[in-house]
Design an enzyme around this catalytic site. Structure first.
Site, PDB file in Angstrom:
ATOM      1  N   GLY A  10       0.745  -0.664  -0.137  1.00  0.00           N
ATOM      2  CA  GLY A  10       0.263   0.399  -0.513  1.00  0.00           C
ATOM      3  C   GLY A  10       1.189   1.255  -0.671  1.00  0.00           C
ATOM      4  O   GLY A  10       2.006   1.617  -0.514  1.00  0.00           O
ATOM      5  N   MET A  11       0.140   2.246   0.063  1.00  0.00           N
ATOM      6  CA  MET A  11       1.042   3.395  -0.137  1.00  0.00           C
ATOM      7  C   MET A  11       2.117   4.038   0.996  1.00  0.00           C
ATOM      8  O   MET A  11       3.297   4.097   1.152  1.00  0.00           O
ATOM      9  CB  MET A  11      -0.170   4.808   0.098  1.00  0.00           C
ATOM     10  N   THR A  66      -9.737   0.274   2.343  1.00  0.00           N
ATOM     11  CA  THR A  66      -9.842   1.890   3.195  1.00  0.00           C
ATOM     12  C   THR A  66     -10.606   2.667   1.522  1.00  0.00           C
ATOM     13  O   THR A  66     -10.686   3.680   1.641  1.00  0.00           O
ATOM     14  CB  THR A  66      -8.468   1.845   2.107  1.00  0.00           C
ATOM     15  N   THR A 105      -7.501   5.763  11.800  1.00  0.00           N
ATOM     16  CA  THR A 105      -8.215   6.848  10.648  1.00  0.00           C
ATOM     17  C   THR A 105      -8.880   8.126  11.067  1.00  0.00           C
ATOM     18  O   THR A 105      -9.362   7.762  12.195  1.00  0.00           O
ATOM     19  CB  THR A 105      -9.001   6.267   9.810  1.00  0.00           C
ATOM     20  N   ASP A 106      -9.455   9.809  10.520  1.00  0.00           N
ATOM     21  CA  ASP A 106     -10.023  10.070  11.119  1.00  0.00           C
ATOM     22  C   ASP A 106     -11.496  10.143  11.170  1.00  0.00           C
ATOM     23  O   ASP A 106     -11.914  10.515  11.294  1.00  0.00           O
ATOM     24  CB  ASP A 106      -9.426  11.588  10.178  1.00  0.00           C
ATOM     25  N   TYR A 130     -16.791   2.081   6.757  1.00  0.00           N
ATOM     26  CA  TYR A 130     -15.224   1.403   6.598  1.00  0.00           C
ATOM     27  C   TYR A 130     -14.651   3.081   8.141  1.00  0.00           C
ATOM     28  O   TYR A 130     -14.376   1.842   9.303  1.00  0.00           O
ATOM     29  CB  TYR A 130     -14.606   3.279   6.197  1.00  0.00           C
ATOM     30  N   LYS A 134     -13.301   0.798  11.443  1.00  0.00           N
ATOM     31  CA  LYS A 134     -11.463   0.884  12.179  1.00  0.00           C
ATOM     32  C   LYS A 134     -11.727   1.485  13.264  1.00  0.00           C
ATOM     33  O   LYS A 134     -11.169   0.869  14.342  1.00  0.00           O
ATOM     34  CB  LYS A 134     -11.343   2.170  11.455  1.00  0.00           C
ATOM     35  N   TRP A 155      -6.130  12.269   5.464  1.00  0.00           N
ATOM     36  CA  TRP A 155      -6.543  12.436   3.521  1.00  0.00           C
ATOM     37  C   TRP A 155      -4.870  11.984   3.637  1.00  0.00           C
ATOM     38  O   TRP A 155      -3.319  13.232   2.945  1.00  0.00           O
ATOM     39  CB  TRP A 155      -5.925  14.352   3.753  1.00  0.00           C
TER      40      TRP A 155
END
Length: 292
Positions: A10-11, A66, A105-106, A130, A134, A155
């Site tokens: 992943g990123m 995600t 995550t936010d 999602y 999480k 983000w």
């Protein structure tokens, strides 16, 4: 120290591979795709086996479902990846008295209105599957009583994978006009900055005695509209007219958090990590993308 990284393709996982090249520790990068050591994190026995075989002392979990919109209809796989798998990782690392670094995550926020930066002790009010899964993942990790550092981010973008920056570079270079929402505000997070923060926490064992939840994004605040304007400016795509619009103009099965700004006091004071300004980091990323 032997460190296991999940979601390596992943990123963030790809970014960690670059950052970790300078490490004195031994990193083992895993995923379920070709090119990596295979590890199914929904399988507790498989995790326990690799932790035992490789004498793992730290797990960095970058794996997750995600796709926010598709999570609404994808079924049980979302909970398996976002809630059950983190719990499995926590259980496995607890057996060897190691530590789990987990990325959240936010989207655990958003249901209640607020306009001040989110603190770690703020109640989670997710609005979709999602965010709900999480948040469940965080809670299940905590319930195991394993040593853990949960880092919520928002983000996220970078040189790897699909993300907003790459999309905007492409769209603003091919369209005459583009609409981007202005009523969702937050702070972009450069994957390299997050990876460096994680690396520093692990490399120097700063996590010892500091189990808990932490927030990390870059400094500052902007809307998606402001973010797009800056991307187009840095890319030199000034012929595209970018217009602000409301979220309801882009119907979605999930209500996005309207204010995803983090209070990062805790992570800065606890671990003494650097948090660059979002525009400075965006410039770095854009320069790297141009050079590549």
């Amino acid at each position: 120290m032997n460190i296991l990284v999940t979601g390596a393709n992943g990123m963030l996982g790809n970014t960690l591979q670059v950052v970790a090249k300078e490490s004195k520790d031994h990193y083992i990068f895993t995923d379920v795709c070709d090119g990596y050591r295979h590890l199914d994190i929904t399988n507790l026995d498989a995790i326990k086996q690799i932790v035992k075989d490789e004498q793992i002392e730290c797990i960095i979990n970058c794996a997750a479902w995600t796709n926010v919109d598709k999570a609404e209809t994808a079924g049980e796989i979302v909970e398996l990846l976002n809630a059950t798998a983190p719990e499995n990782l926590a259980k496995a690392i607890k057996e060897v008295d190691g530590v789990l670094i987990h990325i959240s995550t936010d989207y655990v926020f958003g249901g209640d209105p607020y306009n001040t930066p989110c603190r770690e002790d703020q109640k989670g009010t997710p609005t979709g599957v999602y965010g709900q899964t999480k948040l469940q993942g965080e809670q299940r990790i905590q319930a195991t009583n394993a040593n853990h550092i949960i880092i919520r981010t928002a983000w996220l973008y970078g040189e790897y994978g699909h993300n907003f920056v790459k999309t905007m570079i492409n769209l603003t270079s091919t369209r005459d006009e583009l609409k981007v929402v202005f009523d969702q505000c937050g702070t972009p997070t450069y994957a390299v900055d997050l990876a460096k923060a994680i690396f520093e926490i692990v490399e120097y064992r700063k996590y010892v005695g500091h189990t808990g939840i932490y927030h990390f994004s870059n400094e500052g605040v902007c809307s998606w509209y402001d973010f797009a304007i800056k991307i187009a400016e840095l890319a030199g795509n000034t012929d595209c007219r970018i217009l602000p619009c409301h979220s309801h103009e882009f119907p979605s099965p999930v209500k996005r958090p309207a204010y995803s700004v983090f209070d990062k006091t805790k992570i800065k004071e606890t671990f003494d990590v650097a948090v660059p300004y979002w525009v400075d980091s965006l410039k770095t990323c854009m320069k790297n993308l141009k050079n590549s």
